[in-house]
Design a protein around this motif. Structure first.
Motif, PDB file in Angstrom:
ATOM      1  N   LYS A   5       0.832  -1.202   0.000  1.00 16.03           N
ATOM      2  CA  LYS A   5       0.000   0.000   0.000  1.00 16.03           C
ATOM      3  C   LYS A   5       0.870   1.258   0.000  1.00 16.03           C
ATOM      4  O   LYS A   5       1.989   1.266   0.507  1.00 16.03           O
ATOM      5  CB  LYS A   5      -0.936   0.000   1.207  1.00 16.03           C
ATOM      6  CG  LYS A   5      -1.988  -1.100   1.131  1.00 16.03           C
ATOM      7  CD  LYS A   5      -3.047  -0.947   2.192  1.00 16.03           C
ATOM      8  CE  LYS A   5      -4.144  -1.993   2.024  1.00 16.03           C
ATOM      9  NZ  LYS A   5      -5.216  -1.836   3.041  1.00 16.03           N
ATOM     10  N   GLN A  79      -1.110   4.600  -7.339  1.00 20.37           N
ATOM     11  CA  GLN A  79      -2.222   4.538  -6.384  1.00 20.37           C
ATOM     12  C   GLN A  79      -1.866   5.349  -5.139  1.00 20.37           C
ATOM     13  O   GLN A  79      -0.699   5.618  -4.870  1.00 20.37           O
ATOM     14  CB  GLN A  79      -2.499   3.092  -5.970  1.00 20.37           C
ATOM     15  CG  GLN A  79      -1.347   2.446  -5.192  1.00 20.37           C
ATOM     16  CD  GLN A  79      -1.456   0.950  -5.106  1.00 20.37           C
ATOM     17  OE1 GLN A  79      -1.409   0.269  -6.133  1.00 20.37           O
ATOM     18  NE2 GLN A  79      -1.594   0.417  -3.882  1.00 20.37           N
ATOM     19  N   ASP A  81      -3.262   4.856  -1.234  1.00 18.41           N
ATOM     20  CA  ASP A  81      -4.151   4.086  -0.360  1.00 18.41           C
ATOM     21  C   ASP A  81      -4.467   4.809   0.940  1.00 18.41           C
ATOM     22  O   ASP A  81      -5.563   4.685   1.475  1.00 18.41           O
ATOM     23  CB  ASP A  81      -3.522   2.726  -0.056  1.00 18.41           C
ATOM     24  CG  ASP A  81      -3.281   1.928  -1.319  1.00 18.41           C
ATOM     25  OD1 ASP A  81      -4.276   1.527  -1.954  1.00 18.41           O
ATOM     26  OD2 ASP A  81      -2.117   1.724  -1.692  1.00 18.41           O
ATOM     27  N   GLN A 129     -10.413   5.247  -7.627  1.00 19.74           N
ATOM     28  CA  GLN A 129     -10.026   3.920  -7.139  1.00 19.74           C
ATOM     29  C   GLN A 129     -11.174   3.197  -6.450  1.00 19.74           C
ATOM     30  O   GLN A 129     -11.178   1.989  -6.329  1.00 19.74           O
ATOM     31  CB  GLN A 129      -8.887   4.049  -6.112  1.00 19.74           C
ATOM     32  CG  GLN A 129      -7.597   4.625  -6.619  1.00 19.74           C
ATOM     33  CD  GLN A 129      -6.582   4.897  -5.510  1.00 19.74           C
ATOM     34  OE1 GLN A 129      -5.466   5.224  -5.779  1.00 19.74           O
ATOM     35  NE2 GLN A 129      -6.985   4.763  -4.252  1.00 19.74           N
ATOM     36  N   SER A 131     -11.578   3.487  -3.272  1.00 19.07           N
ATOM     37  CA  SER A 131     -10.986   3.008  -2.018  1.00 19.07           C
ATOM     38  C   SER A 131     -10.016   4.055  -1.502  1.00 19.07           C
ATOM     39  O   SER A 131      -9.540   4.914  -2.247  1.00 19.07           O
ATOM     40  CB  SER A 131     -10.234   1.687  -2.233  1.00 19.07           C
ATOM     41  OG  SER A 131      -9.115   1.881  -3.062  1.00 19.07           O
ATOM     42  N   GLY A 132      -9.718   3.955  -0.211  1.00 17.23           N
ATOM     43  CA  GLY A 132      -8.725   4.846   0.386  1.00 17.23           C
ATOM     44  C   GLY A 132      -9.109   5.261   1.784  1.00 17.23           C
ATOM     45  O   GLY A 132     -10.269   5.134   2.206  1.00 17.23           O
TER      46      GLY A 132
END
Length: 255
Positions: A5, A79, A81, A129, A131-132
């Motif tokens: 991550k 990405q 995260d 995404q 997500s996060g």
């Protein structure tokens, strides 16, 4: 816990930022560290055992520079995260009737605009995404008042308001947003506050500040970092829109 991550941290060359970076690195995270000074970032990075670290200089009060550090993180890692939205300043001490507009605006530019710009541009990425996790650094000053610290107090109240709003807007995308609200932390920033409060009598200022905490001490940066790691982890999977006092009991019975 965070293997594979990417954790993006602003104010990463300061006490809490360094402690957070070390804590996430220990859990296997890849790091993107943001601060004003490349030299300070390099010095901080040399103190941690991290496998993959990207160092980024930016002024969080400048939206173009915030957009750039987000883009550079995405270009490097693909990405984001976890975002630790941590950069902040305390400004100069003075009662409201003596505060300068310049000092007030300087504090707001970093502590409010910087948090807002970070939320704006990181959330765009996380929403794509779906997500996060975001952890904003507020303060118990965002829940209480403090004579002489009007700009800082106002800015941290604003951070808590932004935190609540961001959590509501991001929830449907699977993104969680929380804040930590520390009291005094044993960092260079707290030493600056001591100097502002009682120039030349910093030890007396420290004793005065610590005396207001039921546990009679400052927090360590590591204690704040541990809370950030927890809130960013799957163990906090149903926690969003909240702020967490980490103040040795200082706010008990107050707001």
């Amino acid at each position: 816990m965070f293997s594979g991550k990417v954790v993006l941290i602003t104010g990463a060359a300061g006490g809490i930022g360094i402690a957070a970076a070390k804590a996430f690195a220990k859990e296997g995270a890849k790091l993107a560290l943001v601060d004003l000074s490349k030299e300070a970032l390099e010095k901080a990075a040399n103190t941690m055992d991290a496998g993959d670290v990207l160092l980024l200089t930016a002024n969080v009060a400048n939206e173009d520079e915030v957009k750039r550090y987000v883009e550079e993180t995405m270009n490097h890692y693909g990405q984001i995260d976890v975002f630790i939205n941590n950069a902040g300043i305390n400004g100069k001490f003075a009662n409201l009737v003596d505060q300068s507009a310049e000092n007030f605006q300087a504090v707001m530019n970093v502590n409010v605009n910087g948090v807002f710009f970070g939320l704006k541009h990181v959330l765009k990425t996380m929403m794509k995404q779906k997500s996060g996790v975001i952890v904003n650094t507020a303060s118990n000053g965002g829940l209480l008042g403090a004579p002489g610290m009007g700009p800082y107090i106002a800015s941290k109240h604003a951070v808590i308001g932004l935190n609540k709003t961001a959590a509501l807007e991001a929830a449907e995308y699977g993104i969680r947003v929380n804040a930590v609200a520390p009291s005094g932390v044993d960092t260079a920033m707290m030493k600056s506050i001591e100097t502002n409060a009682m120039p030349g009598k910093e030890q007396e200022a420290r004793e005065m500040f610590e005396s207001t905490v039921p546990m009679k001490r400052y927090a360590t940066p590591e204690e704040i970092a541990d809370l950030m790691v927890f809130l960013s982890s799957d163990k906090a999977s149903f926690i969003t829109g909240s702020y967490y006092r980490i103040d040795g009991g200082q706010g008990t019975g107050s707001a």
